[in-house]
Scaffold this motif. Structure first.
Motif, PDB file in Angstrom:
ATOM      1  N   ALA A 627      42.186  32.067  31.411  1.00 39.03           N
ATOM      2  CA  ALA A 627      42.292  33.386  32.041  1.00 39.03           C
ATOM      3  C   ALA A 627      41.090  34.283  31.788  1.00 39.03           C
ATOM      4  N   LYS A 628      40.333  33.982  30.749  1.00 44.82           N
ATOM      5  CA  LYS A 628      39.253  34.879  30.352  1.00 44.82           C
ATOM      6  C   LYS A 628      38.231  35.072  31.468  1.00 44.82           C
ATOM      7  N   GLU A 631      40.050  38.124  37.192  1.00 46.59           N
ATOM      8  CA  GLU A 631      40.763  39.363  37.530  1.00 46.59           C
ATOM      9  C   GLU A 631      41.631  39.138  38.761  1.00 46.59           C
ATOM     10  N   ARG A 663      44.137  41.220  32.581  1.00 44.13           N
ATOM     11  CA  ARG A 663      43.546  40.610  33.787  1.00 44.13           C
ATOM     12  C   ARG A 663      43.927  41.363  35.054  1.00 44.13           C
TER      13      ARG A 663
END
Length: 681
Positions: A627-628, A631, A663
C-alpha cells in the motif's frame, strides 16, 4: 470565482486556449515535417536524429484532458527590466510546457521558467511585482472558470483559492498525476533547489513528497538539460506497483528520458530466488558488512615470494622481490579499486624493467613498456600476487565457509551474527545458490570494490525510510559525482532495518551534507483521517511532527464493526463505489484471498495494485504490504489488528497500519470484527 456565461474575460481566455492548442499543433507538425536526408553523415547519425525527433514529437503531444495552461501572471513591470514608474508590464500564461506562435512569441510559459516562479511564491506580503494572479478551472479539458488574486490591492483580503482546493480534492482514477497547478511555496523551494546540492525531504502522508521529487527531476532537466542528458537521471521506488503508479507524471510534463527502477533492479547481478529471516537480513544489511567484504577481497592479494625475470631478445631483466613488494605495498596504500590496482601492477613492473634498460643505455618507449607488461612472466606474477576475483563467488564463499567468514569478520561481527548469516545448506555454485535480496546487495558492494560503479547526474530515492545501510550504499555509489533527492517518512518505515535517523541514512548514502527539509502541511489526506492515524505516532515515531491537513473539506470517515465479516466489507466497498473516484480495499496480506473471493461472489470487479483502473472497474484490492505510496479517493481498511499482527513485531505492524490508514484522499471506512489496536485509543 467567475463561471461561464457571466464574464466576457472567460471567452477571451478560451480563445487564447484554442490559439495555444493550434500553436502547439503547428510546433509538432514542424518537427514531424523535418527532412534529415541531407544532414546526416551515416546511418548511425540518422538513427540518433530520428530517435530525437520522435522523442520531441511525443513531448509536444497535446493531451486532451490535460490543461495546456492553468494560470496567468500579470506583471506590473517587464520581468528583469528596471522597475521605473510608468514601465509597461507583461502577461504570461503558465502551463506544463512552452508554446510559441509562428513568430516565436510565447503563448504559454513553462512552469519551470524563472518568470513562472511567482505563480507559486508571490503573496500579499511579497507580491514579487505581480499585480494579478489568475487560476483557471477545467472540466474534462475545457476551461470553465477562473479566479483572480489582486496582489497589489490592499483592499482585497487574502483568501484560500477555491479552485486550488478543488484541484487538490479532484477525484482520481488511474495512475498518479502531476501537481504543477497546486505546488505550494514550501514545495516550490525544494523543487527549484540547485543541482549541485542534495536534499532530503521528510514528509508525512499526503504532504506531496513524491510529487515534489518527480517535479524536482522535471525542473532539473529543464534548468540543466545538457548536463543531465550527458550524465543521466534515475528515479528509484520501492516496488514495481509504485513505479507503475507514478510512471505517467514525468511524461505528462514532457520528460520522457528518465529511467525508473527499484533497488533490486540496480543490484541484479544474480537471480534472486531465496529469502532471509528478518534477523539475518538485518545483519546482511548492516554497514559493517562493507568492511567484511573489503577484507575478504583484499585477502586474495599475496606478497611476492621471488623476483621476476623478463627475457627480451638476448637480454634478461630481473626485478628483485623487495622491489615487487614495494610496488604491491604502494598500490594497496593508494586505496584504489581492486581491479584498477590489478591493471596497474603489470605496468608498474614494466616501468621497473624500463628503468633498468635506460640505465643500460637503451631508449625504450611506451610500446616497449606495454610489451613488457604483457610478458608471460609478468602475467604469471600478476595472477599469483593479485588474482582476478568474481564478486558472486567471493560472497558465496563468505556465506558458505564458516572459517573464511570468521577470519574476515573478526572484530566486526559477533559469533552469533556470523552464525546467523551463514547458509544452513551451503550452495555449490553461483547458479545453484538461492540468493536473497540482501545477498544481491552484498555482491553489488563487492563489484564496486573491484570496479567503479557508473555515477549518474541526479538520483531520486523515494520511500527511502525502508532501506538498509547497505542498500543506501548501493544507491549512493550511483550518484557519487552527482546529487540526490531523498524522500521518505520515518513513521512509515516497515522493514526490520527501517531508518531511524535521516542523519545516519544520508551518511550511508554518501550525502552527509544534504539539507533535510520537513513537509508538515497535508494536502491529500482529510483532517479527520490524518488526526485518527496520528494517534499512532507516539508509538512508532516519537518526536515526529504530526501532519496538519489544510483541506477545507474534512472528508468522509467512519469506523464500523463488521459482525458479518467479509460480507460487511463488500457492502462498504459497494457503498463507496457509488461515489465518484477510485476505491482501494486494503487488508492484511493473509486476508486478501478471502476478500477477493467475496468480491467475486458479489459480482464486484477489482484489480491489483499497479494495474490500471477504468471507469467501469474502480476498485483495487491492496495487500497492506504493497500500500505504501499509493493513493485512492476512498479506502476501506479491513481489520486493522490483522494488519498489525501480520508483521514480525508490533512496532513494524503499527507502522504498516499507519501507512494503510493514510492512503485515502477523500474518505476512509475502517471495518473490524475483532477489537481495534489499543494504540488507536
Amino acid at each position: 470565482m467567475s463561471t461561464p456565461g457571466h464574464d466576457d474575460p472567460l471567452s477571451k481566455e478560451r480563445s487564447h486556449l484554442a490559439a495555444s492548442r493550434s500553436a502547439l499543433r503547428a510546433m509538432r507538425e514542424d518537427v514531424e515535417s523535418l527532412d534529415i536526408t541531407d544532414v546526416t553523415a551515416n546511418w548511425v547519425n540518422a538513427a540518433v536524429l530520428e530517435s530525437q525527433i520522435e522523442q520531441r514529437v511525443k513531448a509536444l503531444a497535446d493531451l486532451s484532458e490535460t490543461p495546456l495552461f492553468f494560470g496567468r501572471l500579470d506583471y506590473l513591470h517587464a520581468p528583469g527590466a528596471e522597475q521605473a514608474e510608468g514601465g509597461e508590464g507583461e502577461r504570461f500564461y503558465v502551463g506544463r510546457r512552452h508554446v510559441h506562435d509562428a513568430d516565436g512569441d510565447p503563448m504559454v510559459i513553462d512552469w519551470r521558467a524563472p518568470v513562472s516562479q511567482p505563480f507559486y511564491r508571490a503573496s500579499k506580503k511579497d507580491p514579487q511585482d505581480v499585480s494579478l494572479r489568475r487560476r483557471f478551472g477545467y472540466t474534462a479539458g475545457d476551461l470553465t472558470a477562473y479566479e483572480d488574486e489582486h496582489l497589489l490591492d490592499p483592499a482585497e483580503a487574502a483568501t484560500t483559492s477555491r479552485l486550488l482546493q478543488q484541484e487538490i480534492e479532484r477525484p482520481r482514477v488511474g495512475p498518479m498525476r502531476d501537481i504543477v497547478a497546486t505546488i505550494q511555496p514550501e514545495q516550490d523551494e525544494i523543487v527549484r533547489a540547485g543541482l549541485s546540492g542534495s536534499v532530503c525531504v521528510q514528509g508525512g502522508p499526503g504532504t506531496g513528497k513524491t510529487a515534489v521529487g518527480l517535479h524536482r527531476v522535471a525542473y532539473l532537466l529543464y534548468a540543466h538539460r545538457e548536463r543531465l542528458a550527458r550524465t543521466g537521471t534515475l528515479v528509484i521506488g520501492p516496488n514495481r506497483s509504485f513505479l507503475h503508479y507514478i510512471e505517467q507524471v514525468l511524461p505528462a510534463l514532457g520528460e520522457l528520458t528518465v529511467r525508473q527502477a527499484t533497488v533490486d533492479d540496480l543490484v541484479a547481478h544474480v537471480e534472486v530466488r531465496g529469502t532471509d529471516e528478518a534477523a539475518t537480513a538485518v545483519i546482511k544489511g548492516d554497514a559493517r558488512m562493507a568492511e567484511v567484504l573489503r577484507r575478504a577481497l583484499y585477502s586474495h592479494v599475496t606478497p611476492p615470494t621471488e623476483g621476476v625475470v623478463v627475457v627480451r631478445g638476448s637480454r634478461r631483466w630481473r626485478v628483485p622481490v623487495y622491489e615487487l613488494e614495494e610496488i604491491v605495498r604502494e598500490l594497496l596504500a593508494r586505496d584504489i579499486r581492486y581491479g584498477a590496482a590489478r591493471e596497474a601492477l603489470p605496468q608498474r613492473v614494466a616501468h621497473a624493467v624500463l628503468v633498468q634498460m635506460e640505465r643500460a643505455g637503451e631508449a625504450p618507449d611506451d610500446r616497449v613498456q606495454n610489451a613488457v607488461a604483457r610478458n608471460a612472466a609478468v602475467k604469471a606474477l600478476v595472477k599469483s600476487v593479485w588474482p582476478q576475483v568474481d564478486p558472486a563467488k567471493l560472497v558465496l564463499r563468505l556465506l558458505a565457509d564458516a572459517d573464511f567468514l570468521a577470519e574476515h569478520a573478526e572484530g566486526i561481527l559477533t559469533e552469533d551474527e556470523q552464525k546467523a548469516v551463514l547458509w544452513v545448506k551451503p550452495a555449490r555454485s553461483v547458479k545453484s545458490a538461492k540468493w536473497s535480496p540482501a545477498d544481491a546487495v552484498l555482491i553489488d558492494e563487492t563489484t564496486d570494490l573491484i570496479e567503479r560503479t557508473h555515477s549518474l547526474g541526479h538520483v531520486v530515492l523515494d520511500e527511502a525510510q525502508d532501506l538498509s545501510p547497505m542498500q543506501y550504499r548501493a544507491v549512493g555509489r550511483r550518484c557519487t559525482t552527482g546529487s540526490a533527492t531523498v524522500l521518505g517518512d520515518l513513521a512509515q518505515g516497515t522493514t526490520p532495518w527501517a531508518t531511524r535517523s535521516w542523519t545516519q541514512a544520508l551518511e550511508h548514502l554518501g550525502k552527509g551534507e544534504a539539507v533535510v527539509e520537513e513537509l508538515t502541511a497535508g494536502f491529500r489526506v482529510p483532517t479527520d483521517v490524518i488526526a485518527y492515524a496520528s494517534r499512532l505516532l507516539p508509538h512508532i515515531a516519537p518526536g515526529l511532527t504530526p501532519v496538519a491537513s489544510i483541506r477545507e473539506n474534512p472528508g468522509f470517515f467512519d469506523i464500523r464493526t463488521a459482525p458479518g465479516g467479509a460480507a460487511d466489507v463488500v457492502a462498504a466497498c459497494r457503498e463507496l463505489l457509488e461515489r465518484e473516484g477510485s476505491v482501494g480495499l486494503i487488508a492484511a496480506d493473509a486476508r486478501v484471498p478471502e476478500l477477493a473471493a467475496a468480491l467475486g461472489a458479489a459480482g464486484i470487479g477489482h484489480v491489483g495494485p499497479g494495474e490500471e483502473t477504468t471507469r467501469a472497474t474502480r476498485l483495487t484490492l491492496v495487500p497492506a504490504s504493497l500500500a505504501k505510496g499509493l493513493e485512492y479517493d476512498y479506502v476501506v481498511l479491513d481489520e486493522p489488528q490483522a494488519v498489525v499482527d501480520g508483521e514480525p513485531d508490533e512496532r513494524t505492524g503499527l507502522r504498516r497500519l499507519y501507512v494503510a490508514l493514510t492512503r485515502a484522499v477523500s474518505g476512509l471506512v475502517v471495518t473490524h470484527t475483532t477489537g481495534l489496536p489499543p494504540q488507536l485509543g
